[in-house]
Scaffold this active site. Structure first.
Site, mmCIF file in Angstrom:
data_model
loop_
_atom_site.group_PDB
_atom_site.id
_atom_site.type_symbol
_atom_site.label_atom_id
_atom_site.label_comp_id
_atom_site.label_asym_id
_atom_site.label_seq_id
_atom_site.Cartn_x
_atom_site.Cartn_y
_atom_site.Cartn_z
ATOM 1 C CB ILE A 297 20.763 -10.952 -42.625
ATOM 2 C CG1 ILE A 297 22.126 -10.408 -43.321
ATOM 3 C CG2 ILE A 297 20.941 -12.830 -42.285
ATOM 4 C CD1 ILE A 297 22.563 -10.469 -42.194
ATOM 5 C CG ASP B 131 11.339 -18.306 -29.332
ATOM 6 O OD1 ASP B 131 10.604 -19.331 -29.490
ATOM 7 O OD2 ASP B 131 11.236 -17.485 -30.116
ATOM 8 N N GLY C 155 10.300 -8.155 -37.815
ATOM 9 C CA GLY C 155 11.276 -7.780 -38.291
ATOM 10 C C GLY C 155 12.326 -7.503 -39.168
#
Length: 526
Positions: free
Chosen positions: A93, A213, A99
């Site tokens: 995706i 964030d 990651g």
């Protein structure tokens, strides 16, 4: 699928020697069972039960109305995962500096999941491995509708950690803001989304977690209105509950390389970790200055204020070149942001909330997201109250208008009747006035005739022979009675007074006639 880069809950059967909280997990859940270990070696639960139960059916629900985002790769980075776990890897995706996010399927439960696997280049970096595991553990313990649920924490065949979580289907707040024709368009809807984000972060702060964030691209809005904060990879735990040695905490910023987290939309500045953790366009001054130890809930409050600023003005507090953004963030240069807020046309209370959240001074900025959430909720409630009051006012105005129309109709009917009455009254008045004038004219004529007649009688009184005085007295009496009748019907005071004087003259004249009659009767006796 826009962003599935979110932490997860530790698996009960995982065995991660040397990882934080490993002893606590073992004490709570016990050692892995042989069935669990067998399942982790490539066989799912249904396959394991089939020999003894003969079960073959799978329950599958119909797909959701919103289709998942397209895959961007084949998932080659995680092919070793397929041989180790029960998940079927369907493709990649997204990927970032820490990651790779894959789309997977759990064949036992028949659901698609998002699988975040540590980037192969970080497998030998203990600091990043620890941060990755902590992201999963933090996400797994944050149980809130605004945070993606994490299903499992595991290892692939190459001992790379991964965790699975709900597959996000929806759009990011960033994409929705970009689609607006103007910042004022559908402001109420975006403020409602923002309130849910504030409530989610308030929950995280209550659990001692700061996100670090927060930005529109890390906020997902589902097809059915669900709002979720994603990508907790840079989160920090305050007063952490993990089993750590005294003094041990998150790795120092200087020990970590520069990486970029998974972004849900293109454009803008990527998230950064290292000396500076977060996204500079939404970063508080203390966070931009690299003070990782001193950053607390108020840094998230600033980021929430930055999101609110973008909702209200169309831009985050800092914009421009990358270097200019970072320079302004470090210095806390917010003059432009405050000027845009003051002229955005929003209500004053909302502008004050945004300005307080963005204030560089920690004494002015709300202490945590719970305070901000209450202020935003109170503002939206007041807006709702005013909207309801306006609706009531409109309804009352409509009712008043209906009543006024009915009153006008009644007034029209009454005015018509009154007009008819006035016309009739005027007609009668005209007739009465004509009659009054006729009587007046007749009275005036009678008075004039009376005066003429009286003058003639007084003039003739001296020449009446004595033998005719009796007849003359009767004539005077008749004139007097006529004068009394005329005086009684006089139309004004002046006429009545004139008639009264005439009557006095006539009475004296009668008395004079009677006196002459007596004298005339006495003269023959002498």
């Amino acid at each position: 699928m826009n962003d599935a880069d979110v932490p997860s809950r530790p698996s009960e059967g995982d065995d991660h020697d040397g990882l934080p909280n490993d002893a606590a997990l073992r004490a709570a859940f016990g050692p892995p069972t042989s069935l669990a270990m067998e399942n982790r070696c490539g066989e799912g639960v249904l396959e394991a039960l089939r020999p003894s139960t003969g079960i073959t059916s799978r329950v599958l629900l119909r797909d959701e109305t919103d289709a998942p985002a397209p895959l961007v790769g084949t998932g080659e980075e995680s092919l070793t995962l397929g041989g180790q776990g029960r998940y079927q890897v369907l493709g990649e995706i997204a990927r970032g500096g820490m990651g790779v996010v894959l789309k997977g399927r759990d064949p036992d439960l028949g659901r698609d999941v998002a699988m975040k696997v540590l980037h192969p280049g970080h497998a030998d970096n203990p600091a990043l491995v620890r941060r990755f595991i902590e992201e999963a553990q933090i996400g797994g313990q944050l149980q809130h509708p605004g945070i993606l649920p994490v299903y499992e924490l595991g290892l692939d065949a190459g001992q790379r950690p991964f965790f699975t979580m709900r597959l996000v289907k929806g759009r990011t707040l960033a994409a929705m803001l970009d689609e607006r024709s103007a910042p004022t368009h559908d402001l109420g809807h975006f403020l409602a989304i923002f309130e849910q984000v504030c409530q989610t972060i308030a929950y995280a702060h209550a659990r001692g977690v700061i996100h670090r964030d927060l930005k529109p691209s890390n906020i997902m809005v589902g097809t059915f209105g669900e709002v979720q904060v994603v990508d907790w990879g840079l989160s920090k735990v305050l007063g952490q509950g993990q089993e750590r040695q005294p003094g041990e905490g998150l790795p120092a910023a200087t020990d970590e390389p520069q990486v970029a987290t998974v972004r849900t939309t293109g454009g803008g500045l990527p998230s950064r970790s290292g000396a500076i953790l977060g996204t500079p366009s939404y970063m508080s001054p203390e966070q931009a200055q690299g003070n990782t130890d001193g950053v607390d809930e108020q840094a998230d409050v600033f980021a929430l204020g930055a999101i609110l600023c973008e909702i209200m003005t169309g831009q985050p507090p800092y914009h421009g070149s990358r270097s200019q953004i970072l320079e302004d963030a470090v210095a806390g240069c917010l003059d432009d942001a405050f000027a845009r807020l003051d002229t955005c046309g929003a209500e004053g209370d909302l502008i004050r909330i945004a300005r307080r959240s963005l204030d560089p001074s920690l004494t002015v900025r709300p202490r945590h997201a719970g305070v901000l959430a209450r202020e935003v909720s109170a503002f939206l409630e007041s807006v709702g109250d005013r909207a309801r009051a306006a609706e009531i006012a409109v309804a009352e105005a409509r009712a008043t208008a209906v009543a006024e129309r009915k009153a006008r109709r009644r007034t029209t009917v009454l005015a018509s009747a009154l007009g008819l009455a006035v016309i009739m009254g005027l007609t009668f008045a005209v007739l009465a006035e004509r009659e009054r004038r006729a009587r007046a004219e007749q009275s005036i004529a009678s008075v004039a005739a009376l005066f003429r007649k009286s003058d003639w009688f007084r003039d003739q009184a001296r020449r009446i022979p004595p033998d005719q005085l009796g007849t003359w007295e009767q004539a005077l009496a008749q004139v007097r009675r006529t004068a009394e009748i005329v005086g009684a019907g006089a139309i004004d005071e002046e006429t009545r007074q004139n008639v009264a004087r005439l009557l006095e003259d006539l009475r004296r004249e009668e008395q004079g006639v009677r006196d002459r009659m007596r004298r005339s009767r006495l003269e023959p006796q002498k």
